[in-house]
Design a protein around this motif. Sequence first.
Motif, PDB file in Angstrom:
ATOM      1  N   GLU A  92       0.854  -1.182   0.000  1.00 23.60           N
ATOM      2  CA  GLU A  92       0.000   0.000   0.000  1.00 23.60           C
ATOM      3  C   GLU A  92       0.889   1.230   0.000  1.00 23.60           C
ATOM      4  OE1 GLU A  92      -3.751   1.989   2.469  1.00 23.60           O
ATOM      5  OE2 GLU A  92      -3.184  -0.099   2.772  1.00 23.60           O
ATOM      6  N   GLU A 122      -7.313   0.638  -5.963  1.00 18.23           N
ATOM      7  CA  GLU A 122      -7.866   1.997  -5.991  1.00 18.23           C
ATOM      8  C   GLU A 122      -6.740   3.031  -5.778  1.00 18.23           C
ATOM      9  OE1 GLU A 122     -11.004  -0.788  -4.373  1.00 18.23           O
ATOM     10  OE2 GLU A 122      -8.889  -0.378  -3.931  1.00 18.23           O
ATOM     11  N   THR A 123      -6.979   4.236  -6.279  1.00 18.21           N
ATOM     12  CA  THR A 123      -6.067   5.361  -6.061  1.00 18.21           C
ATOM     13  C   THR A 123      -6.770   6.381  -5.169  1.00 18.21           C
ATOM     14  OG1 THR A 123      -4.844   5.080  -8.120  1.00 18.21           O
ATOM     15  CG2 THR A 123      -4.846   7.282  -7.157  1.00 18.21           C
ATOM     16  N   PRO A 124      -6.534   6.338  -3.856  1.00 20.19           N
ATOM     17  CA  PRO A 124      -7.106   7.382  -2.994  1.00 20.19           C
ATOM     18  C   PRO A 124      -6.447   8.729  -3.290  1.00 20.19           C
ATOM     19  CG  PRO A 124      -6.477   5.432  -1.732  1.00 20.19           C
ATOM     20  CD  PRO A 124      -5.860   5.296  -3.086  1.00 20.19           C
ATOM     21  N   SER A 270      -8.924  11.263   2.541  1.00 19.78           N
ATOM     22  CA  SER A 270      -8.697  10.423   1.363  1.00 19.78           C
ATOM     23  C   SER A 270     -10.005   9.937   0.745  1.00 19.78           C
ATOM     24  CB  SER A 270      -7.828   9.217   1.730  1.00 19.78           C
ATOM     25  OG  SER A 270      -6.498   9.624   2.002  1.00 19.78           O
ATOM     26  N   PRO A 272     -11.208   7.303  -2.162  1.00 21.06           N
ATOM     27  CA  PRO A 272     -10.693   6.254  -3.049  1.00 21.06           C
ATOM     28  C   PRO A 272     -11.328   6.324  -4.440  1.00 21.06           C
ATOM     29  CG  PRO A 272     -12.258   5.329  -1.492  1.00 21.06           C
ATOM     30  CD  PRO A 272     -12.092   6.764  -1.111  1.00 21.06           C
ATOM     31  N   LYS A 274     -11.943   4.200  -7.690  1.00 21.76           N
ATOM     32  CA  LYS A 274     -11.924   2.857  -8.261  1.00 21.76           C
ATOM     33  C   LYS A 274     -11.854   2.993  -9.775  1.00 21.76           C
ATOM     34  CE  LYS A 274     -14.308  -1.609  -8.134  1.00 21.76           C
ATOM     35  NZ  LYS A 274     -13.073  -2.300  -7.735  1.00 21.76           N
ATOM     36  N   ARG A 292      -2.036   4.577  -3.286  1.00 23.46           N
ATOM     37  CA  ARG A 292      -2.422   3.359  -4.007  1.00 23.46           C
ATOM     38  C   ARG A 292      -2.747   2.259  -3.027  1.00 23.46           C
ATOM     39  NH1 ARG A 292       1.747  -0.545  -6.927  1.00 23.46           N
ATOM     40  NH2 ARG A 292       1.704  -1.361  -4.775  1.00 23.46           N
ATOM     41  N   LYS A 293      -3.863   1.554  -3.297  1.00 22.85           N
ATOM     42  CA  LYS A 293      -4.234   0.389  -2.520  1.00 22.85           C
ATOM     43  C   LYS A 293      -3.599  -0.864  -3.137  1.00 22.85           C
ATOM     44  CE  LYS A 293      -6.998   2.201   0.599  1.00 22.85           C
ATOM     45  NZ  LYS A 293      -6.650   2.119   2.048  1.00 22.85           N
TER      46      LYS A 293
END
Length: 325
Positions: A92, A122-124, A270, A272, A274, A292-293
């Motif tokens: 992460e 996902e991109t927070p 944050s 996220p 998707k 980034r997740k």
Amino acid sequence: MNDYEFPLLVTAPTAGAWLPDYLAGRRQAMEAQLARNGAVLYRGFAPMSGEQLDALVGTLSSASFKNDEESSPRNHVVGNVYTSTNYRSEMEIFPHNENSYKKEFPMKLFFYCMHPGSEGGETPIADCRKVLARIDESIKARFQEKKWMYVRNFTAGIGVSWQEAFNTERREDVEAYCREQDIRFAWQDEDSLKTWQVREPLLSHPASGEVSWFNHATFFNIQTLDADLRDSLRDMFGDDALPHNTYYGDGSPIEPAVIGELRRAYLAESVPIKWETGDLMVLDNLLTAHARKPFKGERRIYLSQTDPLDRAALAERAVAAESAA
């Protein structure tokens, strides 16, 4: 702070519309949206190739960003398009503003989704104006007084080498770059280099004048890593030779409680994102941090960095604005 959509979502006027056609002649409008919203997400448009993305970015930018002093491993795709990062999929990545430790940084970031992956990824994103509003006044004042320091150790076989980071095999080129960029340095041995640089924690937006929390003080601090990795790195290198770490600008350690508050401020703000195939997300890098997740499957996100901006004048404006507030 007024409410605004974050990110601003722009959907295709018709399914599969061609994004370069839609954005033709709209650069100024996009930049105004970025200065207000911090992020714009274009969705539902026809997929583009790397070459087509590179051409589109060129029409929406004044100049590409030369990315010396790299801290993340990337692959070059084409032109000014690169992979977003090559860090392992299970890792992460904490919120950060791209290249905020540099004297010059990119104002615009273009993230493009070629493939979102099968799970996660996902991109927070976090609005750094709102991150700043969450930080206690005493902590802000301490950082404004002392600034922050980024210390980096380039060690052979660990992370990005100094040759990769500075795009050269010549020590004299590295030394000239560091002097020009206000970076202090010391060669440790044939393959190892230590650098340290002091930067301002706040910058003022060139269009709106709004002040943003813009730094890597939290991201690169050893306390931000998960406990197992943190302990492993300390066992391997000790605190003085860690690949990355941050301090107050006078070299004193940033207290764990302060790092904890900064982490909570980023995470609280944050949002996220998707990904869907064909998404283009444009960030105002000064206003918006990204993360980034972890993910599974093939995830391909491309990145283009543009519109270099020198931080010196923005820092002076931020100090004046905060003093007047």
